[in-house]
Design an enzyme around this catalytic site. Structure first.
Site, PDB file in Angstrom:
ATOM      1  N   THR A 112       0.839  -1.189   0.000  1.00 53.82           N
ATOM      2  CA  THR A 112       0.000   0.000   0.000  1.00 53.82           C
ATOM      3  C   THR A 112       0.869   1.233   0.000  1.00 53.82           C
ATOM      4  OG1 THR A 112      -0.111   0.372   2.387  1.00 53.82           O
ATOM      5  CG2 THR A 112      -1.605  -1.277   1.471  1.00 53.82           C
ATOM      6  N   SER A 114       1.338   3.260   2.231  1.00 57.48           N
ATOM      7  CA  SER A 114       1.887   3.633   3.531  1.00 57.48           C
ATOM      8  C   SER A 114       2.817   2.595   4.121  1.00 57.48           C
ATOM      9  CB  SER A 114       0.747   3.874   4.525  1.00 57.48           C
ATOM     10  OG  SER A 114      -0.021   2.705   4.688  1.00 57.48           O
ATOM     11  N   CYS A 115       2.663   1.331   3.753  1.00 52.83           N
ATOM     12  CA  CYS A 115       3.368   0.312   4.530  1.00 52.83           C
ATOM     13  C   CYS A 115       4.572  -0.287   3.844  1.00 52.83           C
ATOM     14  CB  CYS A 115       2.410  -0.821   4.906  1.00 52.83           C
ATOM     15  SG  CYS A 115       1.950  -1.848   3.501  1.00 52.83           S
ATOM     16  N   GLY A 116       4.720  -0.163   2.534  1.00 51.85           N
ATOM     17  CA  GLY A 116       5.872  -0.765   1.892  1.00 51.85           C
ATOM     18  C   GLY A 116       5.674  -2.242   1.665  1.00 51.85           C
ATOM     19  N   CYS A 118       4.517  -5.341   2.401  1.00 52.57           N
ATOM     20  CA  CYS A 118       3.599  -6.035   3.291  1.00 52.57           C
ATOM     21  C   CYS A 118       3.321  -7.430   2.748  1.00 52.57           C
ATOM     22  CB  CYS A 118       2.296  -5.259   3.403  1.00 52.57           C
ATOM     23  SG  CYS A 118       2.513  -3.566   3.968  1.00 52.57           S
TER      24      CYS A 118
END
Length: 282
Positions: A112, A114-116, A118
């Site tokens: 996503t 935001s999370c890189g 995942c």
């Protein structure tokens, strides 16, 4: 392609006054990355520099290490049922001899903005082996004042942020503070991948005498991307995570957080920062 920003109607309320006006928003679209024709990952990104993003992602995954590892990167035609090209699917073709990761349902990654990285099966799966050890010879010696000046230089180069206020940025600086490259994206990890991918395509890896500055926090994923590109110094304007600090300590990465004005915290690799000179000045 003119898809970096989009216009949307917004109701604006200021001091009780209500008005309607168009607003400029940063675009966010999915990008599917295929490796030799097989789906590997999907990331939410700001369109632009998609080939560099895909290449940089594969550097951080340990698949690519030099421009010679690439045959080509193309947008996939027929990405929709009607056969039209959405420019949201890229296929990375590697050269013969490049060792490919095993692509399974478990390995297939959804990332996503935001999370890189995942969806990995475990933390150990993220800790890929670095192609280049962080070895800056002679060692970098960076004055805190130089680091303190970098966020303003990054901000001045954020062209799309000025129009939308909704983008992260990552910048590469030389050891003397010269801005080498800057990329923007809704995801800070995408911005870093775009930087690293551009360096790979131009034959610039490893980035052994550079400073990577990111506009938000320093997550484990960003520290990993720095290590995989051979970058010795990662600085962030916000906080690092505990895993980012652990990885930096293990690999010799210098990690600086809360880089705001003349203040900063050095969490690992303090030997590269002229802390004694700063203390004497203070």
């Amino acid at each position: 392609m003119g898809r970096v920003t989009e216009r949307r109607k917004v109701i604006r309320i200021r001091d009780g006054a209500v008005s309607s006006r168009p607003d400029t928003l940063v675009a966010e679209e999915p990008l599917e990355i295929r490796l030799n024709g097989k789906p590997l990952a999907i990331t939410m990104r700001t369109p632009g520099d998609d080939f560099a993003l895909a290449a940089g992602f594969l550097v951080s995954e340990g698949v690519l290490g030099a421009a010679a590892d690439l045959t080509n990167i193309v947008y996939c035609a027929g990405a929709t049922e009607d056969g039209s090209n959405t420019y949201n699917v890229v296929d990375v073709r590697t050269s013969a001899g490049v060792i490919l990761p095993e692509i399974t349902l478990e390995r297939n990654v959804y990332t996503t903005s935001s999370c890189g990285l995942c969806g990995k099966a475990s933390l150990d799966a993220v800790r890929t082996t670095a192609r280049w050890p962080i070895a800056d010879t002679p060692p970098l010696r960076i004055e805190p004042a130089l680091l303190a000046a970098l966020p303003d230089r990054l901000r001045a180069a954020q062209r799309v942020f000025d129009r939308t206020g909704g983008l992260h940025a990552a910048a590469l600086f030389s050891e003397d503070g010269q801005l080498l490259d800057v990329r923007e994206d809704v995801g800070r990890h995408n911005a870093v991948d775009k930087l690293v991918g551009r360096a790979l395509q131009s034959g610039g890896l490893p980035l052994s005498r550079t400073i990577l500055l990111v506009s938000g926090r320093a997550s484990f994923e960003l520290a990993q991307k720095a290590v995989m590109a051979g970058i010795p110094v990662l600085a962030a304007v916000s906080a690092p995570s505990s895993l980012a600090v652990d990885l930096a300590a293990e690999t010799g990465l210098t990690l600086v957080g809360f880089l705001r004005g003349s203040s900063m915290n050095v969490y690992a690799g303090e030997d590269r920062i002229a802390v004694r000179a700063a203390a004497a000045q203070g």
